[in-house]
Design a protein around this motif. Structure first.
Motif, short mmCIF file in Angstrom:
data_model
loop_
_atom_site.label_atom_id
_atom_site.label_comp_id
_atom_site.label_asym_id
_atom_site.label_seq_id
_atom_site.Cartn_x
_atom_site.Cartn_y
_atom_site.Cartn_z
N ASN A 76 35.16 55.28 -58.07
CA ASN A 76 35.78 54.11 -57.45
C ASN A 76 35.45 53.87 -55.98
OD1 ASN A 76 37.52 53.11 -59.62
ND2 ASN A 76 38.67 55.23 -59.36
N PHE A 77 34.97 54.83 -55.25
CA PHE A 77 34.62 54.88 -54.09
C PHE A 77 33.26 53.82 -54.01
CE2 PHE A 77 31.95 55.85 -50.38
CZ PHE A 77 32.66 55.58 -49.29
N HIS A 78 32.40 54.18 -54.71
CA HIS A 78 31.31 53.10 -55.03
C HIS A 78 31.43 51.60 -55.44
CE1 HIS A 78 28.09 55.94 -53.36
NE2 HIS A 78 28.87 56.88 -53.94
N LEU A 79 32.37 51.61 -56.41
CA LEU A 79 32.65 50.34 -56.89
C LEU A 79 33.33 49.53 -55.98
CD1 LEU A 79 34.03 51.28 -60.40
CD2 LEU A 79 31.69 50.81 -59.80
N HIS A 80 34.26 49.90 -54.85
CA HIS A 80 34.89 49.36 -54.15
C HIS A 80 34.21 48.94 -52.80
CE1 HIS A 80 38.98 51.09 -56.06
NE2 HIS A 80 38.27 50.29 -56.72
N GLN A 81 33.15 49.80 -52.75
CA GLN A 81 32.05 49.46 -51.57
C GLN A 81 31.26 48.41 -51.75
OE1 GLN A 81 31.73 51.00 -48.31
NE2 GLN A 81 33.87 51.90 -48.86
N HIS A 82 31.04 47.84 -53.24
CA HIS A 82 30.19 47.01 -53.45
C HIS A 82 30.60 45.68 -53.36
CE1 HIS A 82 27.37 44.46 -56.18
NE2 HIS A 82 26.70 45.56 -55.77
N ASP A 83 29.84 44.89 -52.74
CA ASP A 83 30.37 43.27 -52.34
C ASP A 83 30.94 42.43 -53.46
OD1 ASP A 83 29.28 44.01 -49.86
OD2 ASP A 83 27.28 42.86 -50.13
N LEU A 84 30.70 42.85 -54.50
CA LEU A 84 31.05 41.95 -55.72
C LEU A 84 32.51 42.42 -56.09
CD1 LEU A 84 28.21 41.77 -58.02
CD2 LEU A 84 28.56 40.08 -56.62
N GLY A 85 32.90 43.32 -56.00
CA GLY A 85 34.45 43.71 -56.13
C GLY A 85 34.66 43.96 -57.54
N PHE A 86 35.20 45.16 -57.83
CA PHE A 86 35.28 45.84 -59.28
C PHE A 86 36.63 46.50 -59.28
CE2 PHE A 86 31.57 45.31 -61.44
CZ PHE A 86 30.46 44.79 -60.40
#
Length: 311
Positions: free
Chosen positions: A248-258
């Protein structure tokens, strides 16, 4: 310093630089091979095993002693493999397990004569016929789980009683370090049943892979703490819970938002989470275009296509 000494120094430095370049290239090749092996898995619902393999990639970048190459040709064990009825091991898992064991035991004083096991046949399971490999794998999963001097390893051969003692040692040690092997019996292992052997091997490798997923081994995991949380929150979490938070940390760091994922399995089956993780970790190999793909089937197909080109 004389001109001759300067020339010699320059030659020495050039040699060292070339050696470092060679070592870096070897590491990069190992990383690429690991990424390709991860991608070849057909079970896109099991992000746990993939994520644990991604954690293991860090070990490739750590300094390690030189390993002598395994003997050639490939050693093929002739012990019969029983228990195939009702259980057919995943080819991807079998190959991954075999490669892991070959790498770990290539220089083991007792097992190196058997290495490498042939990943194309059932050597992985026939190699477990005397219990030595499984017991050794226990101490790989958790250092010093038992004193290996109690292991029966007579090169002249083991009696039935010796083999039974080895398997008892293996199962008891597995339970002691947290492996889920309560449904497996000594008789199944002695009989060489593939299903139980496969389960024990996977449980031990799982323990080994997730062992480093903890604050005590990786202080950088403190970055996973949410606002207002103290370190004891992470310290009390299981390895799998930490791994989910890492995802989740990597997903939320991503600019697209997940979205936030809450479980392994269904939340990953469309390949979207895989795409984000792989893009975050390996941006040169996995582009943003893969993440933006809206069709799940197309996304997974593209993932597999990229992996095939990397092999």
């Amino acid at each position: 310093m004389s001109d001759q000494e300067l020339v010699q120094l320059n030659q020495s430095l050039t040699t060292e630089v070339n050696l470092l370049h060679t070592q870096l290239n070897q590491v990069q090749m190992e990383v690429d091979q690991k990424v390709a092996a991860i991608a070849q898995s057909k079970d896109n619902s099991d992000v746990l095993s993939v994520s644990m393999q991604l954690v293991l990639l860090e070990e490739l970048l750590q300094p390690k002693p030189h390993l002598t190459p395994p003997p050639s040709p490939v050693h093929i064990l002739t012990s019969p493999v029983k228990g195939l009825t009702g259980f057919v091991p995943s080819e991807v898992e079998k190959i991954a397990f075999t490669r892991f064991i070959n790498a770990v035991f290539v220089n083991d004083p007792i097992l190196r004569s058997r290495m490498p096991l042939n990943e194309e046949d059932m050597s992985l399971y026939s190699a477990c016929c005397d219990g030595i490999l499984l017991c050794k794998l226990v101490n790989v999963a958790k250092d010093d789980t038992f004193d290996e001097r109690v292991l029966n390893t007579n090169p002249a051969g083991l009696s039935a009683n010796d083999i039974e003692e080895n398997f008892h040692l293996c199962l008891n040690s597995c339970k002691a370090i947290g492996c889920n092997v309560s449904a497996i019996t000594i008789d199944q292992l002695i009989d060489g049943q593939v299903g139980p052997l496969h389960c024990v091997i996977w449980e031990l490798i799982r323990i080994k892979l997730v062992d480093r997923v903890h604050v005590s081994h990786c202080r950088e995991l403190c970055r996973l703490l949410n606002t207002g949380e103290e370190m004891d929150v992470l310290m009390s979490m299981s390895r799998e819970e930490i791994l989910l938070r890492w995802v989740n940390f990597h997903l939320h760091q991503h600019d697209l938002g997940f979205r936030t994922v809450t479980r392994f399995g269904a939340d990953f089956k469309d390949g979207e989470v895989y795409s984000v993780l792989l893009h975050r970790l390996f941006p040169n190999s996995f582009t943003i275009d893969l993440v933006k793909e809206t069709n799940p089937q197309t996304r997974v197909s593209k993932l597999l296509s990229i992996f095939e080109k990397m092999v």
